[in-house]
Scaffold this active site. Structure first.
Site, PDB file in Angstrom:
ATOM      1  N   LYS A  94      58.146   1.359  11.451  1.00 37.23           N
ATOM      2  CA  LYS A  94      58.408   1.637  12.865  1.00 37.23           C
ATOM      3  C   LYS A  94      58.862   0.400  13.637  1.00 37.23           C
ATOM      4  CE  LYS A  94      55.439   5.666  13.534  1.00 37.23           C
ATOM      5  NZ  LYS A  94      54.380   6.270  14.339  1.00 37.23           N
TER       6      LYS A  94
ATOM      7  N   GLU B 286      63.675   2.959  26.648  1.00 34.21           N
ATOM      8  CA  GLU B 286      62.709   2.125  27.375  1.00 34.21           C
ATOM      9  C   GLU B 286      61.370   2.072  26.641  1.00 34.21           C
ATOM     10  OE1 GLU B 286      62.418   3.652  31.317  1.00 34.21           O
ATOM     11  OE2 GLU B 286      64.317   2.779  31.932  1.00 34.21           O
TER      12      GLU B 286
ATOM     13  N   GLY C  28      42.027   1.110  24.634  1.00 33.30           N
ATOM     14  CA  GLY C  28      42.878   0.604  23.562  1.00 33.30           C
ATOM     15  C   GLY C  28      44.181   0.080  24.144  1.00 33.30           C
TER      16      GLY C  28
ATOM     17  N   GLY D 121      46.915  -0.922  21.662  1.00 33.14           N
ATOM     18  CA  GLY D 121      47.805  -1.106  20.518  1.00 33.14           C
ATOM     19  C   GLY D 121      49.107  -0.341  20.713  1.00 33.14           C
TER      20      GLY D 121
ATOM     21  N   THR E  92      40.084  -6.523  23.680  1.00 32.07           N
ATOM     22  CA  THR E  92      40.775  -7.785  23.948  1.00 32.07           C
ATOM     23  C   THR E  92      41.565  -7.619  25.253  1.00 32.07           C
ATOM     24  OG1 THR E  92      41.032  -7.957  21.548  1.00 32.07           O
ATOM     25  CG2 THR E  92      42.284  -9.528  22.888  1.00 32.07           C
TER      26      THR E  92
HETATM   27  P1  ATR Z   1      47.911   1.600  16.814  1.00 30.28           P
HETATM   28  O1  ATR Z   1      49.323   1.145  16.537  1.00 30.28           O
HETATM   29  O2  ATR Z   1      47.524   2.828  16.023  1.00 30.28           O
HETATM   30  O3  ATR Z   1      47.641   1.759  18.267  1.00 30.28           O
HETATM   31  P2  ATR Z   1      46.710  -1.038  16.688  1.00 30.28           P
HETATM   32  O4  ATR Z   1      47.956  -1.570  17.306  1.00 30.28           O
HETATM   33  O5  ATR Z   1      46.146  -1.739  15.512  1.00 30.28           O
HETATM   34  O6  ATR Z   1      46.927   0.467  16.226  1.00 30.28           O
HETATM   35  O7  ATR Z   1      45.590  -0.921  17.852  1.00 30.28           O
HETATM   36  C1  ATR Z   1      44.269  -0.608  17.575  1.00 30.28           C
HETATM   37  C2  ATR Z   1      43.477  -0.560  18.876  1.00 30.28           C
HETATM   38  O8  ATR Z   1      42.108  -0.236  18.566  1.00 30.28           O
HETATM   39  C3  ATR Z   1      43.430  -1.887  19.642  1.00 30.28           C
HETATM   40  O9  ATR Z   1      43.355  -1.622  21.025  1.00 30.28           O
HETATM   41  C4  ATR Z   1      42.099  -2.502  19.152  1.00 30.28           C
HETATM   42  O10 ATR Z   1      41.512  -3.424  20.020  1.00 30.28           O
HETATM   43  P3  ATR Z   1      41.944  -4.991  19.993  1.00 30.28           P
HETATM   44  O11 ATR Z   1      43.231  -5.076  20.730  1.00 30.28           O
HETATM   45  O12 ATR Z   1      40.825  -5.701  20.701  1.00 30.28           O
HETATM   46  O13 ATR Z   1      42.064  -5.379  18.541  1.00 30.28           O
HETATM   47  C5  ATR Z   1      41.243  -1.266  19.077  1.00 30.28           C
HETATM   48  N1  ATR Z   1      40.103  -1.466  18.168  1.00 30.28           N
HETATM   49  C6  ATR Z   1      40.126  -1.511  16.825  1.00 30.28           C
HETATM   50  N2  ATR Z   1      38.888  -1.719  16.344  1.00 30.28           N
HETATM   51  C7  ATR Z   1      38.062  -1.822  17.409  1.00 30.28           C
HETATM   52  C8  ATR Z   1      36.647  -2.043  17.578  1.00 30.28           C
HETATM   53  N3  ATR Z   1      35.832  -2.210  16.524  1.00 30.28           N
HETATM   54  N4  ATR Z   1      36.145  -2.079  18.839  1.00 30.28           N
HETATM   55  C9  ATR Z   1      36.955  -1.913  19.908  1.00 30.28           C
HETATM   56  N5  ATR Z   1      38.294  -1.698  19.816  1.00 30.28           N
HETATM   57  C10 ATR Z   1      38.836  -1.653  18.589  1.00 30.28           C
END
Ligand code: ATR
Length: 275
Positions: free
Chosen positions: A81, A93, A141, A143, A167
């Site tokens: 992707k 966008e 989240g 991501g 984060t």
């Molecule tokens: P995707 O593309 O599927 O959205 P990603 O980009 O890896 O996957 O994003 C994963 C999300 O889950 C992120 O917001 C991550 O938080 P961080 O940005 O702090 O890494 C969140 N996430 C994953 N594991 C987590 C956990 N144990 N506790 C809280 N948030 C978590």
């Protein structure tokens, strides 16, 4: 391809338009099983094939497809992707904001990329009878999926969208990315998780994929009038949705995001418009 007399679909011939589903590996891709029956049912002279390209060969792979006039467009999935987004001549966008595409098409010698995760999520909400007008929304989240959904929500008539993430810097980067494309967006970073003050709460973290995961928020704190959404598809009943359902809250499942994308992807790659 052998066809019964009364079937509308056309046999593959020299005029057949080719669509792809680019992935690596391709064993589990779903798009060909979705689109080929549609081509058959509509009598379209088209076929969708799985295209397995090794990650380090993606540039050559796309160059090869570009050289084929009868290759029209493709669904794109894991792990391509982001790498294919960087090879596109034009990005929508939302594809720019997410840095990722899940559909591409060749047009006038250009490779165009789109990302329908957000649009699929919003279409899923409407399709399942929910509304967004004037709603206070929370995405947990920040991501790739959260970015696509955040942008799509900001294109609707919501009252507010807050982003909470473990984060905080990533939540800020997400809000900045949306605001750079859409300065009027009502988006902000939530420094603390106040899950009880929203009409729509969306889990866009990966928490819920595994049995051992902690919950992305406290189900007991959610407002009894909230709609609780998860983007995790498997398991369908995540721990968050189970707990919300047990409290009698409205729930929206991860599979809807994909189900409601099919028509959007088909229209974009040109798969609903072949003769
Ligand atoms: P995707 O593309 O599927 O959205 P990603 O980009 O890896 O996957 O994003 C994963 C999300 O889950 C992120 O917001 C991550 O938080 P961080 O940005 O702090 O890494 C969140 N996430 C994953 N594991 C987590 C956990 N144990 N506790 C809280 N948030 C978590």
């Amino acid at each position: 391809m052998h066809l019964m007399k009364d079937e509308k679909g056309k046999a593959i011939s020299g005029t057949t338009k080719i669509f792809g589903c680019i992935a690596h590996p391709t064993d589990h891709v779903r798009a060909p099983s979705i689109f080929n029956p549609l081509f058959q049912a509509k009598g379209q002279d088209a076929v969708m094939v799985p295209i397995d390209i090794e990650p380090d060969k993606i540039e050559e792979g796309i160059a090869g497809l570009r050289a084929m006039p009868n290759f029209i467009g493709s669904a794109v999935t894991i792990p391509h992707k982001m790498s294919i987004a960087s090879l596109c001549d034009e990005l929508s966008e939302v594809a720019k904001i997410t840095g990722a595409v899940n559909a591409i098409r060749f047009e006038g010698g250009k490779l165009k990329g789109e990302n329908f995760d957000g649009a699929g999520f919003v279409a899923g909400l409407y399709g399942e009878g929910h509304h967004l007008d004037g709603q206070k929304c929370l995405i947990i989240g920040a991501g790739g999926a959260a970015r696509a959904i955040a942008y799509a929500l900001c294109c609707e008539t919501i009252a507010q969208l807050d982003i909470y993430n473990r984060t905080t810097e990533k939540a800020s980067a997400l809000a900045d990315a949306v605001l750079s494309e859409k300065p009027e967006a009502k988006i902000a970073v939530a420094l603390e998780l106040n899950e009880g003050k929203y009409d729509v709460v969306i889990n866009a973290t990966s928490l819920g994929l595994k049995d051992t995961d902690s919950l992305p928020c406290d189900p007991d704190k959610l407002s009894s009038s909230s709609l609780i959404c998860d983007i995790i598809m498997v398991p369908e009943q995540t721990a968050l949705l189970k707990a919300a359902k047990a409290r009698g809250l409205k729930c929206h499942y991860g599979r809807h995001m994909l189900d409601y994308q099919k028509a959007l992807i088909g229209a974009f790659i040109g798969a609903d418009d072949v003769s």
